[in-house]
Motif scaffolding. Structure first.
Motif, short mmCIF file in Angstrom:
data_model
loop_
_atom_site.label_atom_id
_atom_site.label_comp_id
_atom_site.label_asym_id
_atom_site.label_seq_id
_atom_site.Cartn_x
_atom_site.Cartn_y
_atom_site.Cartn_z
N ARG A 130 0.69 -1.10 -0.06
CA ARG A 130 -0.14 0.01 0.09
C ARG A 130 0.94 1.29 0.05
O ARG A 130 0.41 2.31 -0.76
CB ARG A 130 -0.90 -0.13 1.30
CG ARG A 130 -2.13 -1.07 1.28
CD ARG A 130 -3.12 -0.88 2.29
NE ARG A 130 -4.02 -1.69 2.47
CZ ARG A 130 -3.93 -2.92 3.36
NH1 ARG A 130 -2.98 -2.71 4.16
NH2 ARG A 130 -4.90 -3.71 3.51
N THR A 131 2.02 1.26 0.93
CA THR A 131 2.75 2.36 0.82
C THR A 131 3.56 2.61 -0.53
O THR A 131 3.60 3.86 -0.78
CB THR A 131 3.96 2.17 1.90
OG1 THR A 131 3.39 1.76 3.19
CG2 THR A 131 4.89 3.34 1.91
N ALA B 76 2.30 1.89 -3.23
CA ALA B 76 1.04 2.11 -4.33
C ALA B 76 0.93 3.63 -4.14
O ALA B 76 0.18 4.36 -4.89
CB ALA B 76 0.06 1.17 -4.24
N THR B 77 1.04 4.39 -2.92
CA THR B 77 0.62 5.58 -2.52
C THR B 77 1.78 6.51 -2.50
O THR B 77 1.41 8.05 -2.78
CB THR B 77 -0.41 5.65 -1.53
OG1 THR B 77 0.52 5.06 -0.11
CG2 THR B 77 -1.55 4.97 -1.55
N SER B 78 2.84 6.04 -1.88
CA SER B 78 3.79 7.14 -1.49
C SER B 78 5.06 6.99 -2.71
O SER B 78 6.10 7.71 -2.28
CB SER B 78 4.13 6.90 -0.22
OG SER B 78 3.10 6.92 0.65
N SER B 79 5.27 6.13 -3.23
CA SER B 79 6.65 6.01 -4.19
C SER B 79 6.75 7.04 -5.02
O SER B 79 5.71 7.63 -5.79
CB SER B 79 6.65 4.60 -4.83
OG SER B 79 7.68 4.65 -5.56
N ARG C 84 4.58 2.77 -8.39
CA ARG C 84 2.99 2.79 -7.93
C ARG C 84 2.21 2.08 -8.67
O ARG C 84 1.39 1.59 -8.03
CB ARG C 84 2.96 4.45 -8.04
CG ARG C 84 3.65 5.43 -7.09
CD ARG C 84 3.02 6.68 -6.94
NE ARG C 84 2.75 7.28 -8.13
CZ ARG C 84 3.60 8.32 -8.68
NH1 ARG C 84 4.65 8.33 -8.31
NH2 ARG C 84 3.28 8.70 -9.80
N GLN C 85 2.05 2.12 -9.95
CA GLN C 85 1.40 1.57 -10.80
C GLN C 85 1.24 -0.07 -10.60
O GLN C 85 0.25 -0.57 -10.39
CB GLN C 85 1.37 1.72 -12.15
CG GLN C 85 0.54 1.18 -13.18
CD GLN C 85 0.66 1.39 -14.74
OE1 GLN C 85 1.53 2.05 -15.05
NE2 GLN C 85 -0.01 0.94 -15.66
N GLN D 47 -0.18 -0.95 -7.20
CA GLN D 47 -1.46 -1.04 -7.34
C GLN D 47 -2.24 -1.99 -7.78
O GLN D 47 -3.23 -2.61 -7.66
CB GLN D 47 -2.26 0.31 -7.71
CG GLN D 47 -3.76 0.81 -7.70
CD GLN D 47 -4.14 0.50 -6.27
OE1 GLN D 47 -3.61 1.58 -5.52
NE2 GLN D 47 -5.02 -0.24 -6.04
#
Length: 314
Positions: A271-272, A274-277, A283-284, A287
């Motif tokens: 999750r990190t 996916a949201t913070s990279s 990120r893609q 997710q």
């Protein structure tokens, strides 16, 4: 009177002669002992001189041997550097050539010996690392590291071609196992370029159903992926996620396995990412991995449909 005179003078005469005789005997004995000791001393001195001469000779020979040893070491070092440079140049050239499918097909028949050398070299190189990222970063362009990267790059390019990954899936199990074992041994932050290439090779092999099945059977695969996801290098995390996606695909096709029940499944880390990279592709991919995990959990644990409160959101 004569008897009395004899009694008076006889002891004096006899005692004087006796004392003189004893002194003479003692003197002769001492002379003999001194002569014997002198002979022994001369013998020991002769042996000492011989031992000192032999010691000096051995010391000189030792110095000569030490000089020869240093010269041999220097020559060996020069030969090793030359061979490493030659290997790095040759494998870099082969790495570039292997990016073409026709080249991979041409070398496929002679690939077994190369893969054996590649596996042994990778294993030896990883063992030689001290585990400190700083030391690796200071000499990241050395011939030795370029040689190892080129070997891994060739394996990756071979696995990128259909015939190549089929060959690796069926005839290079030792190499595949070596790649996963070396990924386990490499500590976080150490030589990320090599990790990326090995992960890319494994991912390319996993495109083959047979290759994916063999990789999935590796006992420490899941824990290896979880460890790699904690690596500070974005590229390492990205390719670890891609390998995880292949495993998820295998689980979706073959039925529920151990992945969903693994208590160490790092959902929070994914999750990190996916949201913070700051890495768009990472990120893609993170997710997409979360979506795949959610779909897989829903299809196996809730095939008939349940309320949203009963579902595990990833």
């Amino acid at each position: 009177t004569e008897v009395m005179q004899l009694r008076e003078f006889l002891p004096k005469v006899v005692n004087g002669d006796l004392i003189e005789m004893l002194q003479k005997a003692l003197k002769e004995r001492l002379g003999q002992e001194q002569e014997q000791l002198r002979q022994e001393c001369l013998h020991l001195r002769s042996r000492l001189d011989a031992a000192q001469s032999e010691c000096q000779k051995e010391r000189e020979e030792k110095l000569v041997l030490r000089e020869q040893l240093w010269e041999s070491r220097e020559q060996l070092q020069q030969q090793a550097e030359f061979c490493t440079g030659l290997g790095a140049a040759s494998c870099t050239l082969l790495w570039s050539t292997s990016s073409k499918e026709e080249a991979v097909k041409d070398i496929l028949g002679k690939l077994q010996s190369f893969l054996s050398v590649a596996g042994q070299t990778l294993e030896s190189f990883v063992k030689s690392l001290d585990g400190e990222a700083k030391a690796e970063q200071q000499d990241s362009n050395s011939h030795e590291q370029q040689f190892v990267l080129a070997l891994a790059g060739v394996v990756t390019n071979v696995a990128a071609v259909t015939c190549g990954r089929d060959y690796l899936s069926s005839s290079a199990h030792v190499l595949l196992e070596t790649l996963m074992q070396q990924l386990e041994l490499l500590k976080p932050g150490v030589f990320p370029k090599l990790k990326v290439l090995m992960l890319m090779a494994l991912y390319n092999v996993s495109i083959s159903v047979k290759g994916l099945k063999y990789i999935r059977e590796f006992p420490g695969l899941l824990s290896l992926i979880w460890t790699l996801l904690e690596d500070g290098d974005s590229e390492v995390c990205l390719h670890a996620l891609r390998l995880l996606q292949s495993v998820l695909l295998e689980e979706a096709l073959a039925g529920p396995g151990l992945l969903l029940d693994d208590p160490l499944l790092p959902l929070e880390r994914i999750r990190t990412l996916a949201t913070s990279s700051r890495h768009p592709a990472l990120r893609q991919t993170a997710q997409e991995t979360l979506d795949d995990l959610g779909s897989l959990r829903t299809s196996f644990l809730d095939p008939h449909g349940t309320s949203s409160s009963d579902q595990v959101h990833v």
